[in-house]
Design an enzyme around this catalytic site. Structure first.
Site, PDB file in Angstrom:
ATOM      1  N   LYS A  18       0.819  -1.217   0.000  1.00 42.09           N
ATOM      2  CA  LYS A  18       0.000   0.000   0.000  1.00 42.09           C
ATOM      3  C   LYS A  18       0.853   1.269   0.000  1.00 42.09           C
ATOM      4  CE  LYS A  18      -3.901  -2.159   2.460  1.00 42.09           C
ATOM      5  NZ  LYS A  18      -4.850  -2.100   1.340  1.00 42.09           N
ATOM      6  N   THR A  48      10.921  -4.020   2.199  1.00 44.21           N
ATOM      7  CA  THR A  48      10.043  -4.968   2.871  1.00 44.21           C
ATOM      8  C   THR A  48      10.579  -6.385   2.685  1.00 44.21           C
ATOM      9  OG1 THR A  48       7.722  -5.617   3.160  1.00 44.21           O
ATOM     10  CG2 THR A  48       8.467  -5.206   0.888  1.00 44.21           C
ATOM     11  N   LYS A  55      14.594  -6.860   4.479  1.00 41.02           N
ATOM     12  CA  LYS A  55      14.865  -5.960   5.600  1.00 41.02           C
ATOM     13  C   LYS A  55      16.192  -6.254   6.300  1.00 41.02           C
ATOM     14  CE  LYS A  55      10.381  -4.212   7.155  1.00 41.02           C
ATOM     15  NZ  LYS A  55       9.491  -4.083   8.331  1.00 41.02           N
ATOM     16  N   ALA A 107       9.410  -7.542  13.384  1.00 41.21           N
ATOM     17  CA  ALA A 107       8.545  -6.420  13.754  1.00 41.21           C
ATOM     18  C   ALA A 107       8.465  -6.294  15.270  1.00 41.21           C
ATOM     19  CB  ALA A 107       7.157  -6.609  13.158  1.00 41.21           C
TER      20      ALA A 107
END
Length: 272
Positions: free
Chosen positions: A17, A64, A68, A132
């Site tokens: 997105k 991404t 990463k 994350a």
């Protein structure tokens, strides 16, 4: 005629997105630049950075999966926070230097707006031990939260604690166990994501002023957030972190702050 651009790289990348977010902001500001997506596999990362170094229009990129943790060797300078996290999600051209950053922590904290100014309620329970989760854990510890981390694997939990380099309570195998009334409960696992099993956790021990935060944004209404809202708890969805970390990268790429006064319109477009 060419124009400056930034982009997001990864494999797969079609689902991202980020182009919608950044191009929305560029349009609102009337900036003659663009933000793209490019599929780059792990094996092609070195060639990618060799190519973009020679492209004067390239401003930087977001990174991404699965890149990463792999791009550090391709750039010249790594920000302290990104080095500590062990993952880079933003690469920026700064003169002749490519600099690596991680904006996840800043994006994660953005929705709070001073809700935890009272140190007595600065307690958090973080579910997950992946990349994350590591960036979020470091951000929480730097903000002086009393942190408990729940994980499913004894070895991964031990490795996670070692990688953080700070004291925290690790409860391996404890996802789903009753929680001890944290002010903040965070899901940093993939559980609850579309195509994944639900997150097996009880909210019974959360107080009425607790906040439940799920970094998953597909679906936007995860089973965890639905259960929290049914109990009348405050919730934060993954879209807020996504937009927050994008705003950090946007300013680095284009030299101006993202026009956040249009967040409501942007959110409508993201969930359409």
């Amino acid at each position: 005629m060419t124009r400056p651009f930034a982009e997001v790289i990864g494999d797969p990348i079609a689902h991202s997105k980020s182009p919608l977010i950044h191009n929305f902001w560029l349009g609102k500001l009337g900036i003659d630049a663009e933000y793209r997506s490019r599929r780059v596999s792990a094996l092609a990362a070195a060639d990618y950075f060799t190519q973009v170094r020679a492209d004067a229009d390239w401003l930087g990129c977001n990174v991404t999966m699965p890149l990463k943790g792999l791009v550090g060797g391709e750039i010249d300078r790594i920000d302290r926070s990104a080095a500590k996290i062990g993952a880079i999600n933003t690469v920026v051209r700064e003169g002749d230097v490519l600099a690596g950053y991680n904006s996840d922590g800043a994006g994660f904290f953005e929705p709070f707006e001073g809700r935890f100014d009272d140190d007595r309620r600065r307690t958090a329970c973080l579910m997950g031990t992946g990349g994350a989760a590591r960036s979020i854990a470091i951000a929480l510890l730097e903000a002086e939260f009393n942190l408990t981390v729940l994980g499913r694997s004894q070895q991964r939990a031990a490795d996670f604690a070692l990688s953080i380099g700070a004291p925290l309570e690790i409860r391996p195998g404890a996802i789903g166990d009753p929680l001890r009334d944290p002010a903040l409960l965070v899901n940093a696992t993939s559980l609850g994501m579309a195509g994944q099993p639900d997150l097996p956790v009880s909210l019974d021990s959360l107080g009425p002023d607790a906040i439940v935060y799920d970094i998953v944004y597909s679906p936007l209404e995860t089973p965890l957030l639905a259960a929290a809202r049914q109990r009348g708890l405050a919730t934060i969805d993954g879209l807020q972190m996504l937009v927050g970390q994008a705003a950090v990268a946007f300013e680095k790429f284009f030299g101006v702050q993202a026009p956040r006064q249009h967040d409501a319109e942007l959110r409508e477009r993201l969930i359409a």
